[in-house]
Motif scaffolding. Structure first.
Motif, PDB file in Angstrom:
ATOM      1  N   GLY A  50      -4.577  -2.685 -17.190  1.00 31.93           N
ATOM      2  CA  GLY A  50      -3.325  -2.093 -16.729  1.00 31.93           C
ATOM      3  C   GLY A  50      -3.375  -1.614 -15.300  1.00 31.93           C
ATOM      4  N   GLY A  51      -4.557  -1.242 -14.822  1.00 35.24           N
ATOM      5  CA  GLY A  51      -4.705  -0.745 -13.464  1.00 35.24           C
ATOM      6  C   GLY A  51      -6.157  -0.784 -13.037  1.00 35.24           C
ATOM      7  N   ILE A  52      -6.388  -0.598 -11.746  1.00 34.17           N
ATOM      8  CA  ILE A  52      -7.718  -0.734 -11.154  1.00 34.17           C
ATOM      9  C   ILE A  52      -8.060   0.523 -10.363  1.00 34.17           C
ATOM     10  CG2 ILE A  52      -9.148  -2.086  -9.562  1.00 34.17           C
ATOM     11  CD1 ILE A  52      -7.189  -4.447 -10.094  1.00 34.17           C
ATOM     12  N   ILE A  53      -9.293   0.995 -10.506  1.00 41.84           N
ATOM     13  CA  ILE A  53      -9.814   2.080  -9.677  1.00 41.84           C
ATOM     14  C   ILE A  53     -10.992   1.535  -8.879  1.00 41.84           C
ATOM     15  CG2 ILE A  53     -10.993   4.316  -9.653  1.00 41.84           C
ATOM     16  CD1 ILE A  53      -9.428   5.078 -12.156  1.00 41.84           C
ATOM     17  N   ILE A  54     -10.941   1.716  -7.557  1.00 42.03           N
ATOM     18  CA  ILE A  54     -12.000   1.239  -6.665  1.00 42.03           C
ATOM     19  C   ILE A  54     -12.721   2.448  -6.081  1.00 42.03           C
ATOM     20  CG2 ILE A  54     -12.555  -0.057  -4.577  1.00 42.03           C
ATOM     21  CD1 ILE A  54     -10.081  -1.740  -5.033  1.00 42.03           C
ATOM     22  N   ILE A  94      -4.880  -6.690  -2.804  1.00 38.14           N
ATOM     23  CA  ILE A  94      -4.761  -5.352  -3.387  1.00 38.14           C
ATOM     24  C   ILE A  94      -3.359  -4.806  -3.175  1.00 38.14           C
ATOM     25  CG2 ILE A  94      -5.527  -2.949  -3.198  1.00 38.14           C
ATOM     26  CD1 ILE A  94      -8.293  -4.064  -2.385  1.00 38.14           C
ATOM     27  N   ALA A  95      -2.912  -4.813  -1.927  1.00 42.92           N
ATOM     28  CA  ALA A  95      -1.623  -4.202  -1.589  1.00 42.92           C
ATOM     29  C   ALA A  95      -0.473  -4.867  -2.334  1.00 42.92           C
ATOM     30  CB  ALA A  95      -1.389  -4.286  -0.083  1.00 42.92           C
ATOM     31  N   GLY A  96      -0.554  -6.178  -2.522  1.00 42.51           N
ATOM     32  CA  GLY A  96       0.514  -6.905  -3.177  1.00 42.51           C
ATOM     33  C   GLY A  96       0.268  -7.175  -4.645  1.00 42.51           C
ATOM     34  N   GLY A  97      -0.742  -6.532  -5.212  1.00 42.33           N
ATOM     35  CA  GLY A  97      -1.091  -6.779  -6.601  1.00 42.33           C
ATOM     36  C   GLY A  97      -0.002  -6.343  -7.563  1.00 42.33           C
ATOM     37  N   ASN A  98      -0.017  -6.932  -8.737  1.00 41.98           N
ATOM     38  CA  ASN A  98       1.022  -6.641  -9.733  1.00 41.98           C
ATOM     39  C   ASN A  98       0.660  -5.479 -10.645  1.00 41.98           C
ATOM     40  OD1 ASN A  98      -1.046  -7.905 -11.122  1.00 41.98           O
ATOM     41  ND2 ASN A  98       0.276  -9.292 -12.266  1.00 41.98           N
ATOM     42  N   LYS A  99      -0.442  -4.792 -10.315  1.00 48.81           N
ATOM     43  CA  LYS A  99      -0.889  -3.632 -11.092  1.00 48.81           C
ATOM     44  C   LYS A  99      -1.312  -2.534 -10.120  1.00 48.81           C
ATOM     45  CE  LYS A  99      -2.443  -6.751 -14.724  1.00 48.81           C
ATOM     46  NZ  LYS A  99      -3.578  -7.353 -15.447  1.00 48.81           N
ATOM     47  N   PRO A 100      -1.189  -1.275 -10.523  1.00 50.03           N
ATOM     48  CA  PRO A 100      -1.547  -0.180  -9.619  1.00 50.03           C
ATOM     49  C   PRO A 100      -3.038  -0.155  -9.319  1.00 50.03           C
ATOM     50  CG  PRO A 100      -1.108   0.651 -11.828  1.00 50.03           C
ATOM     51  CD  PRO A 100      -0.687  -0.785 -11.829  1.00 50.03           C
ATOM     52  N   LEU A 206       6.027  -4.065 -16.211  1.00 52.24           N
ATOM     53  CA  LEU A 206       6.841  -4.928 -15.365  1.00 52.24           C
ATOM     54  C   LEU A 206       7.616  -4.115 -14.338  1.00 52.24           C
ATOM     55  CD1 LEU A 206       8.187  -7.495 -17.990  1.00 52.24           C
ATOM     56  CD2 LEU A 206       6.255  -7.742 -16.414  1.00 52.24           C
ATOM     57  N   ALA A 207       8.022  -2.915 -14.721  1.00 47.20           N
ATOM     58  CA  ALA A 207       8.707  -2.036 -13.777  1.00 47.20           C
ATOM     59  C   ALA A 207       7.742  -1.561 -12.689  1.00 47.20           C
ATOM     60  CB  ALA A 207       9.320  -0.845 -14.500  1.00 47.20           C
ATOM     61  N   LEU A 208       6.487  -1.298 -13.048  1.00 44.78           N
ATOM     62  CA  LEU A 208       5.490  -0.906 -12.053  1.00 44.78           C
ATOM     63  C   LEU A 208       5.298  -2.012 -11.016  1.00 44.78           C
ATOM     64  CD1 LEU A 208       2.721   0.661 -14.342  1.00 44.78           C
ATOM     65  CD2 LEU A 208       4.446   1.880 -12.993  1.00 44.78           C
ATOM     66  N   ALA A 209       5.172  -3.239 -11.494  1.00 44.13           N
ATOM     67  CA  ALA A 209       5.007  -4.370 -10.577  1.00 44.13           C
ATOM     68  C   ALA A 209       6.223  -4.535  -9.682  1.00 44.13           C
ATOM     69  CB  ALA A 209       4.754  -5.654 -11.375  1.00 44.13           C
ATOM     70  N   ALA A 210       7.407  -4.348 -10.252  1.00 42.92           N
ATOM     71  CA  ALA A 210       8.634  -4.457  -9.468  1.00 42.92           C
ATOM     72  C   ALA A 210       8.697  -3.365  -8.407  1.00 42.92           C
ATOM     73  CB  ALA A 210       9.857  -4.370 -10.388  1.00 42.92           C
ATOM     74  N   ALA A 211       8.260  -2.163  -8.763  1.00 40.18           N
ATOM     75  CA  ALA A 211       8.272  -1.056  -7.801  1.00 40.18           C
ATOM     76  C   ALA A 211       7.317  -1.330  -6.645  1.00 40.18           C
ATOM     77  CB  ALA A 211       7.892   0.240  -8.506  1.00 40.18           C
ATOM     78  N   ILE A 212       6.145  -1.883  -6.940  1.00 38.69           N
ATOM     79  CA  ILE A 212       5.195  -2.225  -5.879  1.00 38.69           C
ATOM     80  C   ILE A 212       5.812  -3.233  -4.921  1.00 38.69           C
ATOM     81  CG2 ILE A 212       2.998  -3.372  -5.387  1.00 38.69           C
ATOM     82  CD1 ILE A 212       1.960  -2.136  -8.042  1.00 38.69           C
ATOM     83  N   ARG A 213       6.445  -4.270  -5.460  1.00 36.35           N
ATOM     84  CA  ARG A 213       7.064  -5.282  -4.603  1.00 36.35           C
ATOM     85  C   ARG A 213       8.159  -4.674  -3.730  1.00 36.35           C
ATOM     86  NH1 ARG A 213       6.248  -8.472  -9.347  1.00 36.35           N
ATOM     87  NH2 ARG A 213       8.330  -7.996 -10.136  1.00 36.35           N
TER      88      ARG A 213
END
Length: 260
Positions: A50-54, A94-100, A206-213
């Motif tokens: 669902g998401g990534i931590i670096i 990363i910046a354009g990824g579909n997950k936070p 899907l809303a998270l991905a849309a918000a990122i875009r």
């Protein structure tokens, strides 16, 4: 897949990527960037993530910069390729990824390290973190999106001051500038990143991905971000998650989103 320069593991719905070159202060060489590209693309395409931590290995550095030894002897065309490949294969991914993606910045984040953190959607810093873009001390400028993303985050004047002086800022200063979202004690760094990520993961994927875009298009050249927002808003109406969210709200229950 086994990596030599990073650690990658998934716990629950969170995928953790750790730059694992502690003896080199986690500097980004080309091999590490290649592994990051693989790990990121795999995580973004994995429906269980669902998401990534670096973060970076150890307590001294998130990433202390690029591996400058690899720059020696390079010409103009090589420099262009280094910057283009890094941006297109890692930082823009990363910046354009579909997950936070959250950066847990532990210690120094300099040069390519700060650029890596800035490419992430949210930045949490430990109180001992120091950040800067020192490239002009090497006769260079930031090449992994640093001039653009720092300007977006802190404004033109402060970005130029940081880049031209090559000065570092403390975690407290970074928070004041809006360069990071939160500052916590070192021991609280990953727990804070996980707390925020787990809250995000209760929202509609899907809303998270849309918000990122939509947010990304606020700064995209030749793109009207308002138009993107309208289109992404409209597309949400065609998802099962939208129907679930509205039903849950009207029925006064917790929504169960499935990313559909």
């Amino acid at each position: 897949m086994e990596f030599e320069n990073i650690l990658a593991q998934t716990k629950g719905r969170i995928h953790y990527i750790t730059i694992n070159r502690e003896s080199k202060l986690n500097a980004l060489n080309q091999a590490t960037l290649a592994e990051l590209h693989t790990a990121l693309t795999q995580a973004f395409s994995n429906n269980n993530v669902g998401g990534i931590i670096i973060t970076g290995a150890g307590t001294k550095a998130f990433v202390a910069g690029a591996d400058i030894s690899e720059f020696a002897g390079k010409d103009v065309d090589s420099g262009r390729r280094i910057a283009y490949d890094g941006q297109s294969r890692v930082f823009d991914v990363i910046a354009g990824g579909n997950k936070p993606v959250i950066a847990a910045v532990n210690g120094f984040a300099l040069g390519g390290g700060l650029e890596l953190a800035m490419a992430c959607h949210i930045r949490i810093a430990s109180d001992n973190a120091k950040m800067g873009l020192p490239e002009v001390t090497l006769g260079l400028i930031p090449g992994y999106g640093g001039t653009q993303r720092l300007t977006q985050l802190v404004g033109r004047g402060k970005a130029l001051e940081m880049i031209m002086t090559a000065d570092m800022v403390t975690a407290a200063e970074a928070l004041q500038l809006g360069l990071v979202n939160h500052v916590v004690f070192q021991d609280d760094l990953l727990p804070k990143a996980e707390e925020i990520m787990n809250k995000i993961l209760t929202r509609a994927p899907l809303a998270l991905a849309a918000a990122i875009r939509a947010v990304n298009d606020a700064h995209a050249d030749g793109v009207n971000g308002f138009d993107t927002e309208i289109e992404e808003f409209a597309r949400c109406f065609g998802t099962k998650d939208f129907k679930e969210g509205v039903s849950a709200f009207l029925e006064k229950r917790k929504a169960e989103f499935k990313g559909e």
